[in-house]
Design an enzyme around this catalytic site. Sequence first.
Site, mmCIF file in Angstrom:
data_model
loop_
_atom_site.group_PDB
_atom_site.id
_atom_site.type_symbol
_atom_site.label_atom_id
_atom_site.label_comp_id
_atom_site.label_asym_id
_atom_site.label_seq_id
_atom_site.Cartn_x
_atom_site.Cartn_y
_atom_site.Cartn_z
ATOM 1 N N CYS A 67 0.696 -1.003 0.057
ATOM 2 C CA CYS A 67 0.326 0.160 0.112
ATOM 3 C C CYS A 67 0.897 1.279 0.519
ATOM 4 C CB CYS A 67 -1.293 -0.498 1.094
ATOM 5 S SG CYS A 67 -0.727 1.218 2.694
ATOM 6 N N HIS A 123 0.879 3.654 3.348
ATOM 7 C CA HIS A 123 1.870 2.882 4.437
ATOM 8 C C HIS A 123 3.098 2.668 4.658
ATOM 9 C CE1 HIS A 123 -2.079 3.999 5.835
ATOM 10 N NE2 HIS A 123 -1.875 3.933 7.206
ATOM 11 N N CYS A 176 -2.335 -2.708 7.044
ATOM 12 C CA CYS A 176 -2.014 -1.409 8.014
ATOM 13 C C CYS A 176 -3.535 -1.489 8.660
ATOM 14 C CB CYS A 176 -1.762 0.213 6.724
ATOM 15 S SG CYS A 176 -3.314 -0.497 5.331
HETATM 16 ZN ZN LIG Z 1 -2.004 1.738 4.676
#
Ligand SMILES: [Zn+2]
Length: 184
Positions: free
Chosen positions: A71, A74, A142
């Site tokens: 992602c 993060h 995350c």
């Molecule tokens: Zn994330």
Amino acid sequence: MRDLIRKLLIEIGEDPDRDGLKGTPNRFEQAWRFLTSGYKDDADKLLNNALFEVKYDEMVLVSDIDFYSLCEHHLLPFFGKCHVAYLPDKKVLGLSKIARLVEMYSRRLQVQERLTTQIAQTIFEKISPLGVGVIIEAQHMCMLMRGVEKQNSRASTSSMLGCFRRPETRMEFLDLVLNGKRSR
Ligand SMILES: [Zn+2]
């Protein structure tokens, strides 16, 4: 990259020279080169020689393609299953290329929504099918690790193009994906 990781280790209060961490910057770099290797490929290169002219006008479905991505918010993994279907119009893709396409786009920094539409758009542009449908179900570290959401929560995204926007085609696709699950 190694210098950055060394600095990061110091920043979080670690000793980058202790035994267990000595090789970490190097290992991190190797892992990250692999996890982001999708930037080196592009769809044209990947699909080269894998477009075929055929007389086949039923739905092509490749379901449960495992993928692992990162992602971009993060830099933590998100991963899950990708289901891809299309209704050909003269041209089809080599079946293994669908999984390779998923792999190429997932080995980049992503958000799940964009990953979903990139896969659908690429197939739509490259073989001009009557329609394409892509569904991704994923778990995001995350969310899971930070306790933002309940454990085991899953995010689902879909992209439907062309005739897959029609309710009956969409239903056939969903039905095939769900039935596959039931019979496992
Ligand atoms: Zn994330």
